[in-house]
Design an enzyme around this catalytic site. Structure first.
Site, PDB file in Angstrom:
ATOM      1  N   ARG A 110      -7.076  12.266  -5.204  1.00 14.01           N
ATOM      2  CA  ARG A 110      -5.789  12.356  -4.529  1.00 14.01           C
ATOM      3  C   ARG A 110      -4.657  12.703  -5.504  1.00 14.01           C
ATOM      4  NH1 ARG A 110      -4.191   7.455  -0.611  1.00 14.01           N
ATOM      5  NH2 ARG A 110      -3.635   6.337  -2.509  1.00 14.01           N
TER       6      ARG A 110
ATOM      7  N   ARG B 106      -1.532   8.952  -8.692  1.00 10.54           N
ATOM      8  CA  ARG B 106      -0.962   7.601  -8.701  1.00 10.54           C
ATOM      9  C   ARG B 106      -1.683   6.730  -9.716  1.00 10.54           C
ATOM     10  NH1 ARG B 106      -0.584   5.726  -2.524  1.00 10.54           N
ATOM     11  NH2 ARG B 106      -1.354   3.835  -3.513  1.00 10.54           N
TER      12      ARG B 106
ATOM     13  N   LYS C 126      -4.309   7.656   5.723  1.00  8.88           N
ATOM     14  CA  LYS C 126      -3.156   7.202   6.515  1.00  8.88           C
ATOM     15  C   LYS C 126      -1.905   8.021   6.204  1.00  8.88           C
ATOM     16  CE  LYS C 126      -3.116   2.886   5.147  1.00  8.88           C
ATOM     17  NZ  LYS C 126      -4.234   2.928   4.186  1.00  8.88           N
TER      18      LYS C 126
ATOM     19  N   ARG D 291      -0.344  -5.566   6.322  1.00 13.10           N
ATOM     20  CA  ARG D 291      -1.542  -5.608   5.484  1.00 13.10           C
ATOM     21  C   ARG D 291      -2.216  -6.973   5.557  1.00 13.10           C
ATOM     22  NH1 ARG D 291      -0.699  -0.740   2.590  1.00 13.10           N
ATOM     23  NH2 ARG D 291      -1.848  -0.641   0.674  1.00 13.10           N
TER      24      ARG D 291
ATOM     25  N   ARG E  22      -8.298  -2.717  -4.758  1.00 11.35           N
ATOM     26  CA  ARG E  22      -7.572  -2.425  -3.506  1.00 11.35           C
ATOM     27  C   ARG E  22      -8.515  -2.459  -2.307  1.00 11.35           C
ATOM     28  NH1 ARG E  22      -5.182   3.085  -4.775  1.00 11.35           N
ATOM     29  NH2 ARG E  22      -4.212   2.955  -2.729  1.00 11.35           N
TER      30      ARG E  22
HETATM   31  P1  AMP Z   1      -0.325   2.275  -0.329  1.00 16.95           P
HETATM   32  O1  AMP Z   1       0.498   3.434  -0.776  1.00 16.95           O
HETATM   33  O2  AMP Z   1      -0.118   1.946   1.118  1.00 16.95           O
HETATM   34  O3  AMP Z   1      -1.788   2.429  -0.678  1.00 16.95           O
HETATM   35  O4  AMP Z   1       0.208   0.993  -1.151  1.00 16.95           O
HETATM   36  C1  AMP Z   1       0.159   0.961  -2.555  1.00 16.95           C
HETATM   37  C2  AMP Z   1       0.327  -0.457  -3.033  1.00 16.95           C
HETATM   38  O5  AMP Z   1       1.605  -0.945  -2.588  1.00 16.95           O
HETATM   39  C3  AMP Z   1      -0.684  -1.438  -2.494  1.00 16.95           C
HETATM   40  O6  AMP Z   1      -1.881  -1.456  -3.258  1.00 16.95           O
HETATM   41  C4  AMP Z   1       0.088  -2.759  -2.606  1.00 16.95           C
HETATM   42  O7  AMP Z   1       0.139  -3.211  -3.939  1.00 16.95           O
HETATM   43  C5  AMP Z   1       1.493  -2.301  -2.214  1.00 16.95           C
HETATM   44  N1  AMP Z   1       1.732  -2.402  -0.766  1.00 16.95           N
HETATM   45  C6  AMP Z   1       1.953  -1.392   0.124  1.00 16.95           C
HETATM   46  N2  AMP Z   1       2.144  -1.853   1.351  1.00 16.95           N
HETATM   47  C7  AMP Z   1       2.043  -3.211   1.261  1.00 16.95           C
HETATM   48  C8  AMP Z   1       2.136  -4.259   2.202  1.00 16.95           C
HETATM   49  N3  AMP Z   1       2.343  -4.024   3.510  1.00 16.95           N
HETATM   50  N4  AMP Z   1       1.979  -5.532   1.744  1.00 16.95           N
HETATM   51  C9  AMP Z   1       1.761  -5.807   0.444  1.00 16.95           C
HETATM   52  N5  AMP Z   1       1.654  -4.845  -0.496  1.00 16.95           N
HETATM   53  C10 AMP Z   1       1.789  -3.557  -0.091  1.00 16.95           C
END
Ligand code: AMP
Length: 232
Positions: free
Chosen positions: A134, A167, A16, A95, A178
């Site tokens: 990554r 990360r 994404k 989400r 996740r």
């Molecule tokens: P991402 O970079 O999108 O993979 O997000 C990393 C982490 O941020 C996720 O595993 C969640 O802990 C948190 N996170 C990101 N977006 C959301 C969201 N829309 N709702 C809740 N937690 C989020």
């Protein structure tokens, strides 16, 4: 330049972030990643960041009110044309069902509903491999992958020359949490948007540029030129 409003859905590791960057560059959209906004809040040590940190480290969703706080002031700016562009692409949001409904309400209040949602699909076996390889730039946040999208110089960003890092939530244990959270809470949003006639499904298990081209064509298509109505 496009002034529509779009969402990119997909499991962690579906690509994404990479795709959102490419699509936003090509269409002049503002890229809004809640993961990036939350990581910035953690880095800055804000109240939202402190509330988010432990959830992110465990691979769980951050509570909705914290996510709304970091996202909606940006979204209002983008949606009303006060940001770089009037249009935006949401990456990593919504989400869960409550977030999708809140997004609908906020956009309805601005008079600017969503135009389209893309679901980026990738087989489960590939997701794990993608996530653990990554890397992203500590300076500008640009994404790379050790196998699939390596930087020109090992460990350094092609864009700004900053150091690349992994990360902390891309470790195997956190990644499996996740993915479980995604299946339970986020995957049902495909049906939520399909039933509204907004969803396109795009195969994300292909070369980066090929996936981007399909997203550009099907998620954010350019308006077709109108045939001239003048008589010859
Ligand atoms: P991402 O970079 O999108 O993979 O997000 C990393 C982490 O941020 C996720 O595993 C969640 O802990 C948190 N996170 C990101 N977006 C959301 C969201 N829309 N709702 C809740 N937690 C989020």
């Amino acid at each position: 330049m496009t002034d529509g409003r779009y969402v990119l859905l997909g499991a962690p590791g579906a690509g994404k972030g990479t795709q959102a960057q490419l699509v936003c560059q090509r269409r002049g959209l503002t890229h809004l990643s809640t993961g990036d906004l939350l990581r910035a809040a953690v880095q800055a040590g804000t109240a939202a960041g402190l509330a988010a940190k432990q959830h992110m480290e465990a691979g769980r969703l951050v509570p909705d009110d914290v996510v709304f706080e970091v996202l909606f002031e940006r979204l209002g700016a983008a949606g009303s044309g006060r940001a770089a562009s009037g249009g935006f692409l949401l990456d990593g949001f919504p989400r869960n069902r409550a977030q999708a409904e809140e997004l609908d309400r906020r956009l309805a209040a601005l008079g600017t509903p969503l135009d389209r949602v893309a679901d980026l699909t990738v087989p489960d076996a590939i997701l794990l491999q993608r996530l653990t390889g990554r890397r992203s730039c500590r300076g500008c946040g640009r994404s790379f992958h050790l196998d699939f999208l390596p930087p020109r110089a090992a460990g350094l960003c092609d864009g700004c020359g900053g150091p690349l890092e992994q990360r902390s939530d891309d470790t195997a244990a956190v990644v499996s949490e996740r993915l479980a959270v995604y299946r339970r809470q986020t995957a049902p949003l495909r049906e939520f948007y399909a039933s509204r006639g907004l969803l396109v499904s795009v195969d994300g298990h292909r070369e980066v540029g090929v996936v981007a081209d399909e997203l550009l064509a099907r998620l954010v298509p350019l308006p077709q030129p109108q045939p001239s109505s003048r008589r010859a």
